[in-house]
Design an enzyme around this catalytic site. Structure first.
Site, PDB file in Angstrom:
ATOM      1  N   ALA A 166     -53.421 -47.378 -44.114  1.00 23.56           N
ATOM      2  CA  ALA A 166     -52.069 -46.897 -44.413  1.00 23.56           C
ATOM      3  C   ALA A 166     -51.039 -47.979 -44.140  1.00 23.56           C
ATOM      4  O   ALA A 166     -50.133 -48.205 -44.953  1.00 23.56           O
ATOM      5  CB  ALA A 166     -51.754 -45.642 -43.593  1.00 23.56           C
ATOM      6  N   TYR A 167     -51.172 -48.646 -43.012  1.00 20.75           N
ATOM      7  CA  TYR A 167     -50.227 -49.713 -42.663  1.00 20.75           C
ATOM      8  C   TYR A 167     -50.299 -50.836 -43.699  1.00 20.75           C
ATOM      9  O   TYR A 167     -49.270 -51.301 -44.199  1.00 20.75           O
ATOM     10  CB  TYR A 167     -50.542 -50.254 -41.270  1.00 20.75           C
ATOM     11  CG  TYR A 167     -49.565 -51.290 -40.787  1.00 20.75           C
ATOM     12  CD1 TYR A 167     -48.322 -50.911 -40.276  1.00 20.75           C
ATOM     13  CD2 TYR A 167     -49.866 -52.647 -40.839  1.00 20.75           C
ATOM     14  CE1 TYR A 167     -47.419 -51.856 -39.820  1.00 20.75           C
ATOM     15  CE2 TYR A 167     -48.964 -53.593 -40.391  1.00 20.75           C
ATOM     16  CZ  TYR A 167     -47.738 -53.197 -39.884  1.00 20.75           C
ATOM     17  OH  TYR A 167     -46.834 -54.145 -39.450  1.00 20.75           O
ATOM     18  N   SER A 168     -51.518 -51.252 -44.034  1.00 21.18           N
ATOM     19  CA  SER A 168     -51.684 -52.333 -45.015  1.00 21.18           C
ATOM     20  C   SER A 168     -51.111 -51.936 -46.366  1.00 21.18           C
ATOM     21  O   SER A 168     -50.414 -52.730 -47.020  1.00 21.18           O
ATOM     22  CB  SER A 168     -53.164 -52.694 -45.153  1.00 21.18           C
ATOM     23  OG  SER A 168     -53.705 -53.136 -43.917  1.00 21.18           O
ATOM     24  N   SER A 210     -48.784 -49.654 -46.973  1.00 22.88           N
ATOM     25  CA  SER A 210     -47.321 -49.519 -46.902  1.00 22.88           C
ATOM     26  C   SER A 210     -46.642 -50.878 -46.959  1.00 22.88           C
ATOM     27  O   SER A 210     -45.611 -51.041 -47.624  1.00 22.88           O
ATOM     28  CB  SER A 210     -46.918 -48.764 -45.633  1.00 22.88           C
ATOM     29  OG  SER A 210     -47.122 -49.536 -44.460  1.00 22.88           O
ATOM     30  N   LYS A 211     -47.217 -51.859 -46.291  1.00 16.54           N
ATOM     31  CA  LYS A 211     -46.589 -53.178 -46.268  1.00 16.54           C
ATOM     32  C   LYS A 211     -46.787 -53.930 -47.582  1.00 16.54           C
ATOM     33  O   LYS A 211     -45.919 -54.712 -47.999  1.00 16.54           O
ATOM     34  CB  LYS A 211     -47.122 -53.991 -45.084  1.00 16.54           C
ATOM     35  CG  LYS A 211     -46.727 -53.422 -43.729  1.00 16.54           C
ATOM     36  CD  LYS A 211     -45.222 -53.296 -43.566  1.00 16.54           C
ATOM     37  CE  LYS A 211     -44.820 -52.863 -42.177  1.00 16.54           C
ATOM     38  NZ  LYS A 211     -43.355 -52.777 -41.981  1.00 16.54           N
TER      39      LYS A 211
END
Length: 249
Positions: free
Chosen positions: A155-157, A159-160
């Protein structure tokens, strides 16, 4: 921190995630260099402390994933500042550390809502005021994870990566209108956000950095302040890297 006296003299800025970590460091530097700053963060207590410590002109406690709250905060902060010259979107969360097949859906939704949707809401709410003055500098904080991906941080990857793509599109939309928009892609740096991660994940990310260490918050803050200044005048729709050699594209 080495401040450049007067670089932001007469300039105004809104900084999200401004109560701690990178956002706070950027806001403190802008104030030290003559700027006037409004801070947005969901931690009201930390906001009050930061306002007193750095001399912020305005603080707003809000969740950037709430578009109505963002729109209201933008109107209120711009009324206090008089206008807005700079927007730095630093608010973000890491989310769970988990393989995709066990990644909690609510965790995925929260990360996307804050890191990507919330950043979009902030940009959308502030750009009209910049267009009215034919001047603006937008810095959207992404991550090397958005370029390379980190395992167990889908999710973090994602989103960024979305932040990078969004900023490339935005910078091209605004080119020629006096507004420059770029993204920063830092590697892991010493910050309170690391408390959201298991040590094994931090160790993995450190191992990927050729310099062999985590970054320092002031190193990324210095880059952001260049990106947010008048000096950054011919680079837009791009990414600036502070990754210790991890990413070179």
């Amino acid at each position: 921190m080495t401040a450049f006296a007067g670089r932001f003299s007469g300039r105004t800025a809104i900084v999200t995630g401004g109560a701690s970590g990178l956002g706070r460091a950027v806001a403190a530097r802008i104030v030290a260099e003559g700027g006037i700053v409004a801070l947005w963060d969901r931690n009201a207590e930390a906001l009050a402390v930061t306002k007193a410590n750095i001399g912020a002109a305005d603080v707003r406690a809000l969740d950037v994933s709430d578009p109505a709250a963002v729109a209201e905060a933008a109107q209120a902060s711009i009324a206090v500042l008089g206008r807005v010259d700079v927007l730095v979107c630093s608010a973000g969360v890491t989310g769970p550390t988990s393989a995709v097949e066990t990644y909690p859906i609510e965790g995925w939704q929260q990360v996307i809502d804050i890191n990507l949707n919330g950043l979009f809401y902030c940009n959308r709410a502030v750009i009209p005021a910049m267009l009215a003055n034919s001047y603006g500098r937008i810095v959207n904080v992404a991550s090397v994870a958005g370029k390379e991906g980190n395992p167990n941080a889908s999710a973090y990857s994602a989103s960024k990566a979305g932040v990078i793509g969004f900023t490339k599109s935005l910078g091209k939309e605004l080119a020629g209108k006096g507004i420059i928009a770029n993204a920063l892609t830092p590697a892991t740096f010493e910050s309170p956000i690391l408390q959201q991660l298991p040590q094994t994940q931090v160790d993995y990310m450190r191992s990927k950095i050729p310099m062999g260490r985590l970054g320092e918050v002031d190193e990324s803050a210095a880059m952001i302040c260049f990106m947010a200044s008048e000096e950054c005048s011919f680079t837009t729709a791009s990414t600036f890297d502070t990754s210790g050699g991890r990413t070179t594209f």
